[in-house]
Design a protein around this motif. Structure first.
Motif, short mmCIF file in Angstrom:
data_model
loop_
_atom_site.label_atom_id
_atom_site.label_comp_id
_atom_site.label_asym_id
_atom_site.label_seq_id
_atom_site.Cartn_x
_atom_site.Cartn_y
_atom_site.Cartn_z
N SER A 1 -5.34 -2.56 4.60
CA SER A 1 -6.74 -2.42 5.26
C SER A 1 -6.86 -0.99 5.94
O SER A 1 -7.77 -0.70 5.64
CB SER A 1 -7.01 -3.56 6.38
N ARG A 2 -5.74 -0.76 6.78
CA ARG A 2 -5.77 0.59 7.29
C ARG A 2 -6.10 1.68 6.15
O ARG A 2 -6.76 2.61 6.53
CB ARG A 2 -4.40 0.96 8.26
N GLN B 1 -9.50 1.90 5.06
CA GLN B 1 -10.42 2.42 6.00
C GLN B 1 -10.30 4.12 5.96
O GLN B 1 -11.14 4.72 6.08
CB GLN B 1 -9.85 2.21 7.47
N LEU B 2 -9.19 4.53 5.71
CA LEU B 2 -8.52 6.07 5.70
C LEU B 2 -9.32 6.68 4.51
O LEU B 2 -9.66 7.85 4.39
CB LEU B 2 -7.16 6.35 5.88
N SER C 1 -11.24 4.74 1.40
CA SER C 1 -11.85 3.78 0.59
C SER C 1 -12.17 4.09 -0.77
O SER C 1 -12.19 5.32 -1.05
CB SER C 1 -13.04 3.39 1.08
N THR D 1 -13.37 7.83 -2.24
CA THR D 1 -13.24 8.92 -1.45
C THR D 1 -12.53 10.30 -2.09
O THR D 1 -11.69 9.85 -3.02
CB THR D 1 -12.29 8.61 -0.26
#
Length: 118
Positions: A28-29, A32-33, A35, A38
């Motif tokens: 999950s982290r 977030q960093l 996705s 990106t």
């Protein structure tokens, strides 16, 4: 496919292996960093192979100048790992991991040391 160089994060479950401790929070982290979609910058390490045994590129990954491996280590979502001995970023990566462990961040608080019972 890219294997993030310098770290080893807990693995999600697959057909042959159960999920490792702290795998969901780590995944999950990372999402977030960086996705899906990106734009990332990839960097090689001359001390390491270009690809791993699965054919994945071995790279350091950055988003907008942020070193994702360093962030994951500092926050306790991964541990340092290099396939061919310490890489060029080992000093900062090892320091970040030691501080996360000392402060009991992330997997350092949630997961028992290897070889111990839960």
């Amino acid at each position: 496919k890219v294997r993030m160089l310098g770290i080893n994060a807990p693995e999600l479950a697959d057909d042959n292996n159960p999920e490792q401790c702290w795998a969901q929070p780590a995944a999950s982290r990372l999402a977030q960093l960086a996705s899906p979609g990106t734009t990332v910058q990839l960097a090689t390490d001359s001390t390491q192979a270009d690809r791993d045994t699965y054919g994945r590129l071995l790279r350091y990954v950055q988003v907008d100048g942020q070193d994702l491996q360093l962030t994951l280590l500092a926050e306790g979502y991964a541990v340092p790992f290099w396939p061919r001995g310490h890489g060029s970023r080992s000093t900062s990566y090892l320091a970040a991991a030691r501080e996360a462990e000392h402060d009991h961040r992330g997997l350092w608080a949630a997961c028992p040391p290897e070889g111990t019972a839960r």
